[in-house]
Design a protein around this motif. Structure first.
Motif, mmCIF file in Angstrom:
data_model
loop_
_atom_site.group_PDB
_atom_site.id
_atom_site.type_symbol
_atom_site.label_atom_id
_atom_site.label_comp_id
_atom_site.label_asym_id
_atom_site.label_seq_id
_atom_site.Cartn_x
_atom_site.Cartn_y
_atom_site.Cartn_z
ATOM 1 N N TRP A 102 -1.092 28.937 61.050
ATOM 2 C CA TRP A 102 -1.348 27.640 61.680
ATOM 3 C C TRP A 102 -2.825 27.268 61.560
ATOM 4 C CZ3 TRP A 102 -2.801 27.521 67.396
ATOM 5 C CH2 TRP A 102 -3.243 26.239 67.761
ATOM 6 N N LEU A 103 -3.726 28.215 61.857
ATOM 7 C CA LEU A 103 -5.156 27.903 61.810
ATOM 8 C C LEU A 103 -5.594 27.530 60.398
ATOM 9 C CD1 LEU A 103 -6.636 30.636 64.183
ATOM 10 C CD2 LEU A 103 -6.082 28.249 64.705
ATOM 11 N N LEU A 104 -5.084 28.226 59.389
ATOM 12 C CA LEU A 104 -5.429 27.869 58.009
ATOM 13 C C LEU A 104 -4.935 26.465 57.664
ATOM 14 C CD1 LEU A 104 -4.670 31.249 56.193
ATOM 15 C CD2 LEU A 104 -6.924 30.262 56.646
ATOM 16 N N ARG A 105 -3.753 26.133 58.115
ATOM 17 C CA ARG A 105 -3.236 24.787 57.862
ATOM 18 C C ARG A 105 -4.029 23.737 58.638
ATOM 19 N NH1 ARG A 105 3.328 24.549 57.400
ATOM 20 N NH2 ARG A 105 3.611 26.121 55.760
ATOM 21 N N HIS A 106 -4.397 24.067 59.869
ATOM 22 C CA HIS A 106 -5.164 23.110 60.658
ATOM 23 C C HIS A 106 -6.513 22.826 59.998
ATOM 24 C CE1 HIS A 106 -6.220 20.865 64.261
ATOM 25 N NE2 HIS A 106 -7.364 21.518 64.313
ATOM 26 N N HIS A 107 -7.145 23.866 59.496
ATOM 27 C CA HIS A 107 -8.410 23.665 58.795
ATOM 28 C C HIS A 107 -8.205 22.823 57.549
ATOM 29 C CE1 HIS A 107 -11.306 24.817 55.593
ATOM 30 N NE2 HIS A 107 -12.155 24.486 56.535
ATOM 31 N N ALA A 108 -7.134 23.097 56.804
ATOM 32 C CA ALA A 108 -6.868 22.327 55.592
ATOM 33 C C ALA A 108 -6.673 20.849 55.897
ATOM 34 C CB ALA A 108 -5.641 22.892 54.872
ATOM 35 N N ARG A 109 -6.050 20.559 57.034
ATOM 36 C CA ARG A 109 -5.786 19.163 57.382
ATOM 37 C C ARG A 109 -6.996 18.478 57.991
ATOM 38 N NH1 ARG A 109 -4.166 16.287 61.868
ATOM 39 N NH2 ARG A 109 -3.978 18.173 63.140
ATOM 40 N N THR A 110 -7.773 19.192 58.799
ATOM 41 C CA THR A 110 -8.826 18.553 59.587
ATOM 42 C C THR A 110 -10.238 18.910 59.160
ATOM 43 O OG1 THR A 110 -8.949 20.323 61.234
ATOM 44 C CG2 THR A 110 -7.278 18.591 61.579
ATOM 45 N N VAL A 164 -11.857 26.829 63.567
ATOM 46 C CA VAL A 164 -10.575 27.515 63.430
ATOM 47 C C VAL A 164 -10.563 28.378 62.177
ATOM 48 C CG1 VAL A 164 -9.333 25.741 64.724
ATOM 49 C CG2 VAL A 164 -9.406 25.603 62.241
ATOM 50 N N LEU A 165 -11.218 27.922 61.114
ATOM 51 C CA LEU A 165 -11.313 28.764 59.920
ATOM 52 C C LEU A 165 -12.103 30.021 60.229
ATOM 53 C CD1 LEU A 165 -10.647 29.033 56.910
ATOM 54 C CD2 LEU A 165 -12.831 27.925 56.413
ATOM 55 N N HIS A 197 -4.385 20.197 71.833
ATOM 56 C CA HIS A 197 -4.321 20.895 73.122
ATOM 57 C C HIS A 197 -4.116 22.395 72.899
ATOM 58 C CE1 HIS A 197 -3.553 21.324 77.421
ATOM 59 N NE2 HIS A 197 -2.519 22.093 77.104
ATOM 60 N N ALA A 198 -3.213 22.741 71.993
ATOM 61 C CA ALA A 198 -2.954 24.150 71.704
ATOM 62 C C ALA A 198 -4.174 24.814 71.085
ATOM 63 C CB ALA A 198 -1.751 24.278 70.772
ATOM 64 N N ARG A 199 -4.848 24.109 70.222
ATOM 65 C CA ARG A 199 -6.044 24.662 69.580
ATOM 66 C C ARG A 199 -7.120 24.978 70.615
ATOM 67 N NH1 ARG A 199 -10.952 24.866 69.009
ATOM 68 N NH2 ARG A 199 -12.205 24.428 67.169
ATOM 69 N N ALA A 200 -7.305 24.083 71.579
ATOM 70 C CA ALA A 200 -8.294 24.315 72.630
ATOM 71 C C ALA A 200 -7.908 25.521 73.482
ATOM 72 C CB ALA A 200 -8.444 23.077 73.503
ATOM 73 N N GLY A 201 -6.619 25.640 73.801
ATOM 74 C CA GLY A 201 -6.178 26.777 74.597
ATOM 75 C C GLY A 201 -6.318 28.087 73.862
ATOM 76 N N LEU A 202 -5.998 28.098 72.572
ATOM 77 C CA LEU A 202 -6.113 29.326 71.790
ATOM 78 C C LEU A 202 -7.557 29.798 71.727
ATOM 79 C CD1 LEU A 202 -4.577 31.333 69.877
ATOM 80 C CD2 LEU A 202 -5.413 29.906 68.004
ATOM 81 N N ALA A 203 -8.496 28.877 71.582
ATOM 82 C CA ALA A 203 -9.908 29.237 71.440
ATOM 83 C C ALA A 203 -10.414 30.031 72.634
ATOM 84 C CB ALA A 203 -10.747 27.985 71.241
ATOM 85 N N THR A 204 -9.856 29.799 73.815
ATOM 86 C CA THR A 204 -10.318 30.521 75.014
ATOM 87 C C THR A 204 -9.913 31.981 74.985
ATOM 88 O OG1 THR A 204 -8.330 29.997 76.306
ATOM 89 C CG2 THR A 204 -10.141 28.387 76.360
ATOM 90 N N ALA A 247 4.153 25.722 73.426
ATOM 91 C CA ALA A 247 2.805 25.703 72.847
ATOM 92 C C ALA A 247 1.776 25.114 73.790
ATOM 93 C CB ALA A 247 2.813 24.920 71.534
ATOM 94 N N GLU A 248 2.196 24.234 74.676
ATOM 95 C CA GLU A 248 1.243 23.609 75.589
ATOM 96 C C GLU A 248 0.597 24.640 76.500
ATOM 97 O OE1 GLU A 248 2.429 19.024 76.171
ATOM 98 O OE2 GLU A 248 3.480 20.428 77.498
#
Length: 676
Positions: free
Chosen positions: A213-221, A226-227, A183-190, A575-576
């Motif tokens: 956070w974005l670097l970690r999210h890319h590493a995980r997913t 996000v990268l 949810h946070a990732r979608a909101g940030l992208a806007t 964060a929401e």
């Protein structure tokens, strides 16, 4: 009183010989006993060097009440998977089929004839992240066996459903989950500025925590978008005027939307955070730009902010000669005066210096929008301009040493030294850490470790440290311990985190920003004591969660992990709606969702194989990876406990999500295990 494992030959079984659990070895006699008593069999499988096996043993098998329940309702069988790989293979296949995953410790409940009807791996003594406690598992299985034995024997599904009903999350607040992150990732992208990098409009501050956070999210997913957002922002900042194109280091923020004109003040915390982010970006992508910026920023910290005592000063002013930016801005005429007409004109084009100026009074802030093909010429130009600039009046330095900001610097320099093969950076981190513990740390009357907020010229101030100080210093010490292998650093971090748990605990289970016994009446009345939002540095709650989680993984302490998750509830609620204000918390959640993964490297410190395994571990992009390295027989930090050489050579042990893999002696094999 020893149980019936006292005569076993397996070192793993002997480790459990003094448990109050009435363990028996695998064999027909155990199942005959279960049939005679009419109870199921609890089969616990592990091996001597399995970290989470020992954690579960300490938490549950050494607990008298838990052991009494196990002895009453089950025949308990302990199996060494290295001694009985056949037994391990049968029940591991069942565990993977029932749960979708497997590993050790493995916990299997079977009928008196050995057929498994419920399987799992590690179970904590109390609920964590939706995982049921071991006591709940025992009670559910025992109740189901007693009341619905025919159904249990016919189908394992009923037990799985019954257990699932007990795993419903409870309590208020927002806990860490993939849904919160998504949810946070979608909101940030806007809010992403696709044209210029960064998020939102002017002024643009360096979004350090969000980028991590974005670097970690890319590493995980593996999320490429996000990268891309992180990479574009990092490149825009590095090429713009906010970055000092001659000496490295970042200014406080950009006053415009395109990263051209900065507010020229340079802060320790910005540069420590950004050093670490650029270092992690280079580790993830191999970007030469990220590597250069990380290297230059680390050097800038040493050159400009290191104090005589070995700490790091807070900031450089924006002004010199009574004018903001006077030290940093250039006109075309000034370039020609230093470099000559040809190099001056070339440098003006490459570094964005125009006749109109991009700043004030016809002067421009240096930028580097593209990289010229003649990099040697650029290096020469930069060196000549920097040498000339050193003759200008310099900005003043705020030379107070702040505990938390120095903790950030220690963490960044320790990692940079390890990854960039710069022992001098690790040495600088070591000296700074020793200074903090010598000058900023004291013992309170209650015996807890207390930090003062600042010092100057080696003399400690009187203001007490706040939560971010304890959290960032602990994080720095933990990072230094991971790089050097010196357990004294994690021990010192543990002392600070004990103070966090004892003195910063809030009524709602989270953490306050100030200690309960070091807050005066005025502060207590007017100050927000639980601010969940990131500012220029991570929020105290998020920073504490990060350090608590790392320490939990090093030691197996469930108490620290529970405290980490509780500390995240406030920031994750924020964060929401405002993910840009909760990047640090979301980065911790990425670590939780990934495990975090833990690597114990065991071998003589001077053995090249030990160093190779250690280097591979430190280069891993796994979010929140926890690394410990030590000689055979080391037991501090506890992640190293009961680890040994494999076949006489150094080995790496990887655990993830309370489950351990088999050790490896091969650096390339370790890289594969860690997803590189």
């Amino acid at each position: 009183m020893p149980n019936r494992l006292a005569s076993a030959t397996s070192p793993y079984l002997l480790q459990h010989a003094d448990n109050p659990v009435d363990w028996v070895e695998w064999g027909d006699a155990a199942f005959e006993q279960a049939a005679a008593r009419g109870v199921p069999v609890l089969v616990s499988v592990g091996y001597a060097a399995c970290h989470w096996c020992h954690v579960m043993a300490h938490e549950s098998f050494e607990d008298a009440a838990t052991a009494a329940f196990m002895n009453e309702h089950f025949v308990c069988v302990k199996v060494d998977r290295e001694e009985r790989p056949d037994v391990d293979a049968v029940y591991m296949a069942a565990t993977q089929a029932m749960t979708g995953s497997g590993g050790w410790p493995m916990t299997v409940f079977t009928t008196p004839t050995g057929e498994p009807f419920f399987c799992g791996t590690y179970f904590p003594p109390r609920r964590v992240q939706g995982m049921p406690s071991f006591a709940e598992v025992l009670a559910s299985v025992a109740a189901a066996w007693t009341t619905r034995r025919d159904e249990v024997e016919a189908s394992a599904g009923i037990i799985a459903d019954a257990l699932g009903e007990q795993q419903a999350p409870g309590g208020p607040g927002v806990g860490p989950s993939a849904e919160v992150v998504d949810h946070a990732r979608a909101g940030l992208a806007t809010t992403f500025d696709a044209a210029r990098g960064g998020f939102g409009g002017a002024p643009k501050f360096p979004p350090s925590m969000v980028l991590e956070w974005l670097l970690r999210h890319h590493a995980r997913t593996g999320d490429a978008e996000v990268l891309g957002m992180a990479g574009a922002t990092l490149e825009a900042m590095a090429r713009g005027g906010m970055y000092d194109q001659l000496a490295g280091g970042f200014a406080r923020y950009s006053v415009d939307v395109a990263w051209v004109v900065p507010h020229f003040e340079k802060m320790l915390y910005d540069n420590a955070l950004l050093l670490r982010v650029y270092l992690h970006a280079w580790r993830a992508t191999g970007s030469e730009l990220a590597r250069r910026v990380a290297t230059e920023t680390a050097q800038w910290l040493l050159d400009e902010l290191r104090t005589a005592e070995g700490g790091f000063a807070s900031a450089l002013d924006a002004d010199s000669e009574g004018r903001e930016g006077a030290f940093y801005a250039w006109t075309p005429a000034q370039l020609r005066a230093v470099l000559g007409d040809d190099d001056g004109a070339w440098a003006a084009d490459v570094l964005g210096v125009t006749d109109e100026g991009t700043f004030e009074h016809g002067a421009s802030v240096l930028q580097r929008r593209t990289d010229p093909t003649d990099t040697a010429r650029l290096d020469d130009v930069r060196a000549r301009l920097r040498a000339d600039r050193e003759r200008r009046p310099r900005p003043a330095r705020d030379d107070k040493v702040v505990s938390g900001w120095n903790g950030l610097a220690v963490a960044a320099l320790a990692e940079a030294g390890a990854l960039l093969d710069r022992p001098d950076l690790v040495d600088a981190a070591d000296v700074a850490a020793r200074f903090l513990l010598r000058t900023h740390l004291r013992r309170a009357a209650d015996g807890t470790a207390r930090l003062v907020r600042t010092s100057r010229d080696g003399v400690a101030g009187s203001a007490p440290g706040i939560l971010e100080d304890y959290a960032h210093v602990a994080e720095g010490l933990l990072a230094l311990g991971a790089v050097t292998g010196d357990p004294a650093w994690s021990d010192a971090a543990g002392d600070l985190l004990e103070t966090v748990l004892a003195r910063f605990a809030a009524d709602d289970g989270g953490l306050r920003d100030t200690a309960d016994d070091e807050t005066d009446a005025v502060v207590g009345r007017i100050r927000v004591l639980q601010d969940p939002a990131d500012g220029p540095t991570p929020s105290g709650q998020s920073a504490a969660a990060a350090a608590l989680l790392t320490f939990s993984s090093l030691t197996g302490s469930l108490r620290h992990r529970e405290a980490a998750e509780a500390a995240l509830r406030g920031p994750l609620l924020l964060a929401e709606r405002f993910p840009r204000a909760a990047g640090a918390a979301l980065a911790v959640v990425e670590a939780l969702l990934d495990g975090p993964r833990e690597v114990a490297v065991v071998g003589p410190p001077d053995d090249p194989a030990t160093r190779a395994l250690h280097a591979v571990a430190l280069r891993s992009t796994a979010p929140g990876l926890v690394v410990a390295v030590g000689a055979p027989g080391a037991d501090d930090p506890p992640l190293l406990r009961d680890r040994s050489l494999v076949g006489g050579v150094p080995a790496a042990y990887v655990c993830r999500g309370f489950v351990c893999d088999l050790p490896t002696t091969d650096a390339a094999g370790l890289a594969r295990q860690l997803g590189r």
